[in-house]
Design a protein around this motif. Sequence first.
Motif, mmCIF file in Angstrom:
data_model
loop_
_atom_site.group_PDB
_atom_site.id
_atom_site.type_symbol
_atom_site.label_atom_id
_atom_site.label_comp_id
_atom_site.label_asym_id
_atom_site.label_seq_id
_atom_site.Cartn_x
_atom_site.Cartn_y
_atom_site.Cartn_z
ATOM 1 N N LYS A 190 0.809 -1.217 0.000
ATOM 2 C CA LYS A 190 0.000 0.000 0.000
ATOM 3 C C LYS A 190 0.843 1.268 0.000
ATOM 4 O O LYS A 190 0.479 2.262 -0.615
ATOM 5 N N SER A 191 1.975 1.239 0.699
ATOM 6 C CA SER A 191 2.793 2.442 0.804
ATOM 7 C C SER A 191 3.491 2.775 -0.511
ATOM 8 O O SER A 191 4.066 3.835 -0.673
ATOM 9 N N LYS A 192 3.426 1.844 -1.486
ATOM 10 C CA LYS A 192 4.019 2.119 -2.800
ATOM 11 C C LYS A 192 2.941 2.532 -3.795
ATOM 12 O O LYS A 192 3.208 2.800 -4.958
ATOM 13 N N GLY A 193 1.701 2.542 -3.337
ATOM 14 C CA GLY A 193 0.613 3.039 -4.164
ATOM 15 C C GLY A 193 -0.076 1.976 -5.002
ATOM 16 O O GLY A 193 0.467 0.907 -5.261
ATOM 17 N N GLY A 194 -1.305 2.308 -5.405
ATOM 18 C CA GLY A 194 -2.089 1.456 -6.293
ATOM 19 C C GLY A 194 -2.481 2.308 -7.486
ATOM 20 O O GLY A 194 -2.838 3.470 -7.320
ATOM 21 N N PHE A 195 -2.401 1.727 -8.694
ATOM 22 C CA PHE A 195 -2.609 2.509 -9.910
ATOM 23 C C PHE A 195 -3.718 1.917 -10.769
ATOM 24 O O PHE A 195 -4.054 0.740 -10.632
ATOM 25 N N CYS A 196 -4.273 2.744 -11.680
ATOM 26 C CA CYS A 196 -5.389 2.290 -12.504
ATOM 27 C C CYS A 196 -4.912 1.402 -13.648
ATOM 28 O O CYS A 196 -5.692 0.656 -14.221
ATOM 29 N N SER A 197 -3.633 1.503 -14.010
ATOM 30 C CA SER A 197 -3.107 0.677 -15.101
ATOM 31 C C SER A 197 -1.605 0.503 -14.932
ATOM 32 O O SER A 197 -0.960 1.274 -14.214
ATOM 33 N N LEU A 198 -1.073 -0.493 -15.623
ATOM 34 C CA LEU A 198 0.366 -0.747 -15.556
ATOM 35 C C LEU A 198 1.117 0.454 -16.133
ATOM 36 O O LEU A 198 2.202 0.805 -15.686
ATOM 37 N N ASP A 199 0.506 1.101 -17.126
ATOM 38 C CA ASP A 199 1.094 2.273 -17.743
ATOM 39 C C ASP A 199 1.303 3.389 -16.713
ATOM 40 O O ASP A 199 2.378 3.985 -16.643
ATOM 41 N N CYS A 200 0.276 3.643 -15.922
ATOM 42 C CA CYS A 200 0.378 4.679 -14.889
ATOM 43 C C CYS A 200 1.432 4.303 -13.864
ATOM 44 O O CYS A 200 2.209 5.155 -13.430
ATOM 45 N N TYR A 201 1.462 3.047 -13.497
ATOM 46 C CA TYR A 201 2.445 2.580 -12.518
ATOM 47 C C TYR A 201 3.870 2.835 -13.023
ATOM 48 O O TYR A 201 4.708 3.395 -12.328
ATOM 49 N N THR A 202 4.112 2.439 -14.265
ATOM 50 C CA THR A 202 5.433 2.595 -14.863
ATOM 51 C C THR A 202 5.826 4.060 -14.970
ATOM 52 O O THR A 202 6.915 4.465 -14.584
ATOM 53 N N ARG A 203 4.898 4.867 -15.483
ATOM 54 C CA ARG A 203 5.187 6.292 -15.656
ATOM 55 C C ARG A 203 5.426 6.977 -14.325
ATOM 56 O O ARG A 203 6.283 7.850 -14.213
ATOM 57 N N TYR A 204 4.644 6.590 -13.336
ATOM 58 C CA TYR A 204 4.791 7.199 -12.020
ATOM 59 C C TYR A 204 6.206 6.990 -11.489
ATOM 60 O O TYR A 204 6.859 7.914 -11.021
ATOM 61 N N TYR A 205 6.689 5.774 -11.592
ATOM 62 C CA TYR A 205 8.014 5.480 -11.050
ATOM 63 C C TYR A 205 9.156 5.901 -11.966
ATOM 64 O O TYR A 205 10.313 5.823 -11.584
ATOM 65 N N GLU A 206 8.821 6.378 -13.170
ATOM 66 C CA GLU A 206 9.845 6.939 -14.047
ATOM 67 C C GLU A 206 10.146 8.384 -13.660
ATOM 68 O O GLU A 206 11.171 8.934 -14.012
ATOM 69 N N GLN A 207 9.203 8.998 -12.961
ATOM 70 C CA GLN A 207 9.376 10.398 -12.585
ATOM 71 C C GLN A 207 10.389 10.562 -11.467
ATOM 72 O O GLN A 207 10.600 9.661 -10.674
ATOM 73 N N GLU A 208 10.972 11.735 -11.425
ATOM 74 C CA GLU A 208 11.869 12.071 -10.325
ATOM 75 C C GLU A 208 11.072 12.121 -9.034
ATOM 76 O O GLU A 208 9.902 12.500 -9.020
ATOM 77 N N LEU A 209 11.745 11.774 -7.953
ATOM 78 C CA LEU A 209 11.100 11.722 -6.647
ATOM 79 C C LEU A 209 10.381 13.023 -6.280
ATOM 80 O O LEU A 209 9.253 13.014 -5.832
ATOM 81 N N LYS A 210 11.074 14.141 -6.505
ATOM 82 C CA LYS A 210 10.509 15.435 -6.154
ATOM 83 C C LYS A 210 9.210 15.700 -6.910
ATOM 84 O O LYS A 210 8.216 16.149 -6.356
ATOM 85 N N GLU A 211 9.262 15.420 -8.187
ATOM 86 C CA GLU A 211 8.108 15.612 -9.065
ATOM 87 C C GLU A 211 6.931 14.755 -8.614
ATOM 88 O O GLU A 211 5.792 15.203 -8.544
#
Length: 72
Positions: A36-57
């Motif tokens: 849960k602390s790593k989040g739940g996403f609506c799609s694998l695409d969102c999950y991947t994109r989310y973790y591609e972003q810089e931490l600050k962003e």
Amino acid sequence: MPKSERDYLLELWTKNVCPHCGKAIPEGRRVGTGDKSKGGFCSLDCYTRYYEQELKERARRVAGLAERHRKS
Ligand SMILES: [Zn+2]
């Protein structure tokens, strides 16, 4: 991961909101690590994109979403 980002991810998980796009996650369609602390996403695409972003962003975006959903 900063404590605040983790808290926001937990909050959005509870509200069933995708931390990347801000949409509601369809029942039974949550994508994530299962942590849960790593989040739940609506799609694998969102999950991947989310973790591609810089931490600050990421932290800023997630904080904004959590804030928006707190008010609504
Ligand atoms: Zn999404």
